[in-house]
Scaffold this active site. Structure first.
Site, mmCIF file in Angstrom:
data_model
loop_
_atom_site.group_PDB
_atom_site.id
_atom_site.type_symbol
_atom_site.label_atom_id
_atom_site.label_comp_id
_atom_site.label_asym_id
_atom_site.label_seq_id
_atom_site.Cartn_x
_atom_site.Cartn_y
_atom_site.Cartn_z
ATOM 1 N N ALA A 1 0.864 -1.175 0.000
ATOM 2 C CA ALA A 1 0.000 0.000 0.000
ATOM 3 C C ALA A 1 0.904 1.229 0.000
ATOM 4 C CB ALA A 1 -0.889 -0.024 1.238
ATOM 5 N N GLY A 37 0.599 -5.020 0.734
ATOM 6 C CA GLY A 37 -0.571 -5.059 -0.148
ATOM 7 C C GLY A 37 -0.305 -5.793 -1.460
ATOM 8 N N GLU A 58 -0.691 -9.366 -0.671
ATOM 9 C CA GLU A 58 -2.144 -9.533 -0.464
ATOM 10 C C GLU A 58 -2.900 -9.540 -1.799
ATOM 11 O OE1 GLU A 58 -1.969 -6.231 2.278
ATOM 12 O OE2 GLU A 58 -2.727 -7.479 3.899
ATOM 13 N N GLU A 83 4.551 -5.116 7.258
ATOM 14 C CA GLU A 83 3.819 -4.022 7.907
ATOM 15 C C GLU A 83 4.321 -3.693 9.307
ATOM 16 O OE1 GLU A 83 2.430 -6.443 6.158
ATOM 17 O OE2 GLU A 83 1.042 -5.537 4.731
HETATM 18 N N1 CAA Z 1 4.628 3.064 -0.846
HETATM 19 C C1 CAA Z 1 5.045 4.205 -1.428
HETATM 20 N N2 CAA Z 1 6.195 4.291 -2.131
HETATM 21 C C2 CAA Z 1 6.938 3.192 -2.238
HETATM 22 C C3 CAA Z 1 6.555 1.963 -1.653
HETATM 23 C C4 CAA Z 1 5.334 1.934 -0.943
HETATM 24 N N3 CAA Z 1 4.866 0.808 -0.387
HETATM 25 N N4 CAA Z 1 7.509 1.052 -1.919
HETATM 26 C C5 CAA Z 1 8.455 1.671 -2.643
HETATM 27 N N5 CAA Z 1 8.110 2.960 -2.837
HETATM 28 C C6 CAA Z 1 8.860 3.985 -3.551
HETATM 29 C C7 CAA Z 1 10.076 4.456 -2.753
HETATM 30 O O1 CAA Z 1 9.689 5.427 -1.793
HETATM 31 C C8 CAA Z 1 10.943 5.017 -3.847
HETATM 32 O O2 CAA Z 1 10.461 6.287 -4.203
HETATM 33 P P1 CAA Z 1 11.507 7.495 -4.558
HETATM 34 O O3 CAA Z 1 12.235 7.001 -5.777
HETATM 35 O O4 CAA Z 1 10.595 8.638 -4.827
HETATM 36 O O5 CAA Z 1 12.371 7.633 -3.375
HETATM 37 C C9 CAA Z 1 10.667 4.074 -5.014
HETATM 38 O O6 CAA Z 1 9.429 3.434 -4.728
HETATM 39 C C10 CAA Z 1 11.722 2.991 -5.171
HETATM 40 O O7 CAA Z 1 11.865 2.319 -3.923
HETATM 41 P P2 CAA Z 1 13.267 2.125 -3.180
HETATM 42 O O8 CAA Z 1 14.203 3.258 -3.514
HETATM 43 O O9 CAA Z 1 12.993 1.887 -1.733
HETATM 44 O O10 CAA Z 1 13.795 0.799 -3.904
HETATM 45 P P3 CAA Z 1 14.767 -0.313 -3.298
HETATM 46 O O11 CAA Z 1 15.116 -1.204 -4.430
HETATM 47 O O12 CAA Z 1 15.874 0.294 -2.521
HETATM 48 O O13 CAA Z 1 13.868 -1.125 -2.257
HETATM 49 C C11 CAA Z 1 11.873 -2.259 -1.518
HETATM 50 C C12 CAA Z 1 12.763 -1.865 -2.712
HETATM 51 C C13 CAA Z 1 12.611 -3.248 -0.622
HETATM 52 C C14 CAA Z 1 10.614 -2.890 -2.100
HETATM 53 C C15 CAA Z 1 11.507 -0.984 -0.705
HETATM 54 O O14 CAA Z 1 11.012 0.002 -1.599
HETATM 55 C C16 CAA Z 1 10.470 -1.207 0.346
HETATM 56 O O15 CAA Z 1 10.790 -1.744 1.406
HETATM 57 N N6 CAA Z 1 9.208 -0.752 0.116
HETATM 58 C C17 CAA Z 1 8.158 -0.770 1.082
HETATM 59 C C18 CAA Z 1 7.647 -2.172 1.311
HETATM 60 C C19 CAA Z 1 6.563 -2.160 2.364
HETATM 61 O O16 CAA Z 1 6.798 -1.836 3.516
HETATM 62 N N7 CAA Z 1 5.338 -2.543 1.982
HETATM 63 C C20 CAA Z 1 4.219 -2.616 2.866
HETATM 64 C C21 CAA Z 1 3.442 -1.350 2.816
HETATM 65 S S1 CAA Z 1 2.173 -1.301 4.057
HETATM 66 C C22 CAA Z 1 0.906 -2.237 3.449
HETATM 67 O O17 CAA Z 1 0.943 -2.750 2.339
HETATM 68 C C23 CAA Z 1 -0.246 -2.369 4.377
HETATM 69 C C24 CAA Z 1 -1.339 -3.239 3.919
HETATM 70 O O18 CAA Z 1 -1.428 -4.418 4.214
HETATM 71 C C25 CAA Z 1 -2.407 -2.683 3.133
#
Ligand code: CAA
Length: 258
Positions: free
Chosen positions: A64, A109, A112, A132
């Site tokens: 998400a 998400g 999911e 999360e």
């Molecule tokens: N939401 C918003 N933006 C996101 C995102 C997310 N879930 N995941 C990645 N992005 C964005 C980053 O902020 C980044 O944006 P910028 O270029 O503007 O800085 C871009 O995508 C690229 O990401 P990274 O630079 O972080 O890429 P990476 O290769 O270094 O890492 C990754 C990849 C490990 C997937 C890392 O991006 C990450 O950990 N993302 C978040 C994963 C996460 O926590 N997901 C769960 C979200 S909560 C949820 O989903 C709740 C639910 O059940 C509904």
């Protein structure tokens, strides 16, 4: 025309591609709303038999959208999670099958969304996880419910409590995905599965999905009756007569979808 997803129909397959590659296809309200619309299109379009869901770029869906969620208050967050459930239930309980072609990160998400599909085919590059708790929350789009149903309570708890990211081979081992293929073969493998489904009796496929989905949470006695009724209903179709006659005549069946 959508803003955040691509929707294309070819050879009875609807291709739904989450298309926010710069944000690793993070799910904001627009994506979720567009997914609800796309799922309704799949259901309504007689030219579509199966849908394939995938992600543009290096992610399937990285979760998400954290930038949209950060400043949410309780009720706003609850509504956002409910929107996610509405979107994923529109896929899970769609009358037609959805295949997840998981091309990269399927986190939060994203994991999911893949679990709301009927089954998952993954690229060797795919990574799965429910991270999360790293963000101070728990899964909100079905992770605490669909993950234990797919991999068992113990493994689901392990993944959700530790937030560990697992690779495609481990996802296959625990039964989270059904097949793993080299990245360049992913779409061909998903299409192969879609075409196999399309080659079968159309009403039987829809009935099988309903029998599994709605029987799953019933007690075994009710579920047995539910299956017997659904299986019996198949005998009211022309395709049942055709399928069995074709078998006995040693020729391929020609389905009428009737
Ligand atoms: N939401 C918003 N933006 C996101 C995102 C997310 N879930 N995941 C990645 N992005 C964005 C980053 O902020 C980044 O944006 P910028 O270029 O503007 O800085 C871009 O995508 C690229 O990401 P990274 O630079 O972080 O890429 P990476 O290769 O270094 O890492 C990754 C990849 C490990 C997937 C890392 O991006 C990450 O950990 N993302 C978040 C994963 C996460 O926590 N997901 C769960 C979200 S909560 C949820 O989903 C709740 C639910 O059940 C509904």
């Amino acid at each position: 025309m959508y803003e955040t997803i691509l929707y294309e129909v070819k050879d009875q397959i609807a291709y739904i591609t989450i298309n926010r590659p710069k944000a690793l296809n993070a799910l904001n309200s627009t994506v979720l709303t567009e997914l609800i619309d796309a799922a309704a299109k799949v259901e309504a379009d007689p030219d579509v038999r199966v849908a394939i869901v995938t992600g543009e770029g290096r992610a399937f869906v990285a979760g998400a959208d954290i930038s949209q969620m950060r400043d949410m208050e309780t009720m706003e967050a609850k509504d956002f999670m409910a929107l996610g459930h509405k979107a994923f239930n529109a896929i899970d309980f769609n009358k037609k099958p959805f295949i997840a072609a998981v091309n990269g990160f399927a986190l939060g998400g994203g994991c999911e969304l893949s679990m709301a599909c009927d089954f998952r085919i993954a690229s060797e590059k795919a990574k799965f996880g429910q991270p999360e708790v790293n963000l101070g929350i728990i899964p909100g789009f079905g992770g605490t419910q669909r993950l234990p149903r797919l991999v068992g309570k113990g493994m689901a708890k392990y993944m959700i409590y530790t937030a560990e990211m697992i690779d495609a081979a481990e996802a296959l081992r625990i039964g989270l995905v059904q097949k793993v293929v080299p990245a360049e073969e992913l779409m061909a493998e998903a299409e192969k599965a879609a075409k196999l489904i399309i080659s079968k009796a159309p009403i039987a496929i829809l009935t099988a999905k309903a029998a599994i989905n709605y029987g799953y949470d019933m007690d075994m006695h009710s579920a047995s009756e539910w299956e017997a009724l659904n299986s019996g209903a198949g005998f009211s179709t022309e395709d049942q007569k055709e399928g069995m006659t074709a078998f006995l005549e040693k020729r391929p069946a020609v389905w009428k979808n009737k």
